[in-house]
Design a protein around this motif. Structure first.
Motif, PDB file in Angstrom:
ATOM      1  N   LEU A 172     -38.209  90.919 -30.402  1.00 41.59           N
ATOM      2  CA  LEU A 172     -39.322  89.968 -30.362  1.00 41.59           C
ATOM      3  C   LEU A 172     -40.262  90.160 -31.548  1.00 41.59           C
ATOM      4  CD1 LEU A 172     -40.141  89.980 -26.538  1.00 41.59           C
ATOM      5  CD2 LEU A 172     -39.248  88.065 -27.874  1.00 41.59           C
ATOM      6  N   ARG A 173     -40.447  91.398 -31.948  1.00 42.44           N
ATOM      7  CA  ARG A 173     -41.328  91.693 -33.092  1.00 42.44           C
ATOM      8  C   ARG A 173     -40.731  91.151 -34.392  1.00 42.44           C
ATOM      9  NH1 ARG A 173     -42.093  97.498 -32.353  1.00 42.44           N
ATOM     10  NH2 ARG A 173     -40.506  97.883 -33.919  1.00 42.44           N
ATOM     11  N   ASN A 174     -39.397  91.291 -34.533  1.00 47.00           N
ATOM     12  CA  ASN A 174     -38.736  90.880 -35.771  1.00 47.00           C
ATOM     13  C   ASN A 174     -38.330  89.415 -35.794  1.00 47.00           C
ATOM     14  OD1 ASN A 174     -38.944  93.539 -36.682  1.00 47.00           O
ATOM     15  ND2 ASN A 174     -36.941  94.115 -35.859  1.00 47.00           N
ATOM     16  N   GLY A 175     -38.392  88.747 -34.628  1.00 46.07           N
ATOM     17  CA  GLY A 175     -38.046  87.327 -34.586  1.00 46.07           C
ATOM     18  C   GLY A 175     -36.559  87.043 -34.659  1.00 46.07           C
ATOM     19  N   ALA A 176     -35.741  88.034 -34.277  1.00 43.35           N
ATOM     20  CA  ALA A 176     -34.282  87.836 -34.284  1.00 43.35           C
ATOM     21  C   ALA A 176     -33.634  88.931 -33.458  1.00 43.35           C
ATOM     22  CB  ALA A 176     -33.735  87.871 -35.710  1.00 43.35           C
ATOM     23  N   THR A 177     -32.447  88.639 -32.914  1.00 42.44           N
ATOM     24  CA  THR A 177     -31.706  89.657 -32.170  1.00 42.44           C
ATOM     25  C   THR A 177     -31.183  90.709 -33.148  1.00 42.44           C
ATOM     26  OG1 THR A 177     -29.755  88.228 -32.303  1.00 42.44           O
ATOM     27  CG2 THR A 177     -31.023  88.164 -30.260  1.00 42.44           C
ATOM     28  N   GLU A 178     -30.776  91.852 -32.614  1.00 43.26           N
ATOM     29  CA  GLU A 178     -30.345  92.961 -33.468  1.00 43.26           C
ATOM     30  C   GLU A 178     -29.178  92.589 -34.369  1.00 43.26           C
ATOM     31  OE1 GLU A 178     -29.700  96.175 -30.607  1.00 43.26           O
ATOM     32  OE2 GLU A 178     -31.385  97.237 -31.542  1.00 43.26           O
ATOM     33  N   ASP A 179     -28.276  91.743 -33.871  1.00 42.84           N
ATOM     34  CA  ASP A 179     -27.131  91.339 -34.698  1.00 42.84           C
ATOM     35  C   ASP A 179     -27.466  90.218 -35.668  1.00 42.84           C
ATOM     36  OD1 ASP A 179     -27.365  89.146 -33.022  1.00 42.84           O
ATOM     37  OD2 ASP A 179     -25.517  89.549 -31.908  1.00 42.84           O
ATOM     38  N   GLY A 180     -28.699  89.699 -35.594  1.00 41.55           N
ATOM     39  CA  GLY A 180     -29.143  88.652 -36.521  1.00 41.55           C
ATOM     40  C   GLY A 180     -28.610  87.270 -36.216  1.00 41.55           C
ATOM     41  N   LYS A 181     -27.862  87.120 -35.117  1.00 45.05           N
ATOM     42  CA  LYS A 181     -27.234  85.829 -34.815  1.00 45.05           C
ATOM     43  C   LYS A 181     -28.182  84.830 -34.174  1.00 45.05           C
ATOM     44  CE  LYS A 181     -22.556  87.716 -34.323  1.00 45.05           C
ATOM     45  NZ  LYS A 181     -21.414  87.936 -33.397  1.00 45.05           N
ATOM     46  N   THR A 182     -29.212  85.324 -33.484  1.00 42.67           N
ATOM     47  CA  THR A 182     -30.119  84.416 -32.770  1.00 42.67           C
ATOM     48  C   THR A 182     -31.551  84.600 -33.266  1.00 42.67           C
ATOM     49  OG1 THR A 182     -28.727  84.622 -30.792  1.00 42.67           O
ATOM     50  CG2 THR A 182     -30.945  83.683 -30.498  1.00 42.67           C
TER      51      THR A 182
END
Length: 368
Positions: free
Chosen positions: A276-286
């Motif tokens: 939520l802090r980074n604005g993306a899921t860990e895999d960067g897909k969402t």
């Protein structure tokens, strides 16, 4: 009823000062420390760094890490305090600025209590000195009528004064520090004298970037500080380590059962916060929307500790998804409209679909 011993009274407090809680480590470090110590320092800069970052002494004694992160940043902070420059710890809320400030003061001077808490109502007297008005009315201005501030005490004792949330203090009050930091002297014009700083005196201030624009520091005051920016943890593993260590420490202080919460539950909280802090899921897909809350490691620690308390007092003692969820909602949803939308979208697009997280999604339905 017999009076409590000093040790019993200390053990009963909710939160011991760093120099009390880690007295044994400081004592062992002092014994092993053969390096040069700056004037009035209890430990050498090397030993202060070891106390903060952890390590094993030659006699095999283990020093626990107080700060998990970039070693060079701590070395810069400590080196600054060996000079005539004050130290400003800056960063987002929850990045251990106050924690580092307290432990630096504890290791260097053995006293972390000379503290000025910055607020919108902090007055000039809180930084400089006040007056005992009974004495003042009876005898006029005199040294006996002066009520010293923590800053004045630090100057006289050759210790470190801590100023928390410097940018919360009104600008005209902040500038009271300029003369102290540049001249190492605090004038008392009513007495025609001054207090001069003794060797070992310095100032550690903290400020967070969420307060930028509230009471920004003047350029004159900024020049008196060396600024060290404390970042959020760089990796998930680092953040998990921080949360795990602090949860264990706080659980012991709060007398919660010794069983540590499952590492997997801590990982889930940290993962949610980082995504939520980074604005993306860990895999960067969402791609994700970020809430208005900071979602710092400090808040992750609070969520896990709250969950442990719920599990202990209202569950079977083992931390479950339902125990964590109430704390998660409280940490993420600060704005009941905007953040609620962000959180519900995250639950539906990430939590609901992620393997092994169904229990967390079901728990969220009970809370929302």
């Amino acid at each position: 009823m017999p009076a409590k011993t000093k040790k019993q009274a200390t053990d009963a407090v909710l939160r011991q000062h760093a120099e009390q809680q880690f007295a044994h480590e400081l004592e062992e470090l002092a014994k092993a420390d053969t390096r040069q110590r700056p004037p009035n320092w209890k430990l050498s800069p090397w030993a202060v760094a070891t106390y903060l970052l952890g390590g094993t002494l030659e006699n095999g004694f283990e020093v626990s890490p107080k700060y998990i992160g970039n070693r060079r940043l701590m070395e810069i902070a400590i080196a600054t305090l060996t000079t005539d420059r004050a130290l400003l710890l800056y960063g987002v809320p929850g990045t251990a600025k106050s924690w580092v400030s307290e432990h630096l003061a504890a290791a260097i001077t053995g006293d972390s209590t000379l503290l000025i808490q910055g607020t919108a109502g902090t007055s000039e007297e809180a930084i400089r000195y006040g007056w005992n008005y009974a004495q003042l009315l009876a005898k006029g201005p005199s040294p006996a009528a002066v009520v010293p501030s923590p800053l004045m005490n630090a100057m006289e004792l050759g210790k470190i004064a801590r100023v928390e949330e410097l940018t919360r203090i009104p600008a005209e009050v902040q500038d009271t520090l300029i003369t102290v930091l540049s001249e190492k002297a605090l004038p008392i014009p009513e007495l025609g004298t001054e207090v001069q700083g003794n060797q070992g005196f310095n100032v550690i201030a903290t400020a967070n970037n969420r307060d930028k624009g509230v009471n920004d520091l003047s350029s004159a005051l900024k020049r008196r500080f060396n600024t060290v920016i404390l970042p959020v943890p760089g990796t998930a593993a680092e953040e998990v380590n921080i949360v795990q260590q602090r949860v264990a420490s706080l659980g012991k202080a709060l007398d919660l059962p010794p069983e540590a919460p499952a590492l997997e539950e801590i990982r889930r909280v940290v993962t949610i916060f980082r995504e939520l802090r980074n604005g993306a899921t860990e895999d960067g897909k969402t791609k994700l929307k970020s809430p208005s809350s900071t979602l710092s490691p400090a808040e992750a620690i609070s969520v896990v500790n709250s969950g442990v308390a719920l599990a202990v007092h209202f569950g079977d003692g083992a931390l479950q998804a339902s125990d964590m969820m109430a704390g998660l909602v409280g940490a993420v949803v600060k704005d009941p409209v905007q953040d609620q939308v962000v959180w519900k979208e995250y639950l539906e697009t990430v939590v609901k679909e992620r393997e092994g997280w169904k229990d967390l999604y079901r728990a969220s339905r009970e809370v929302l």
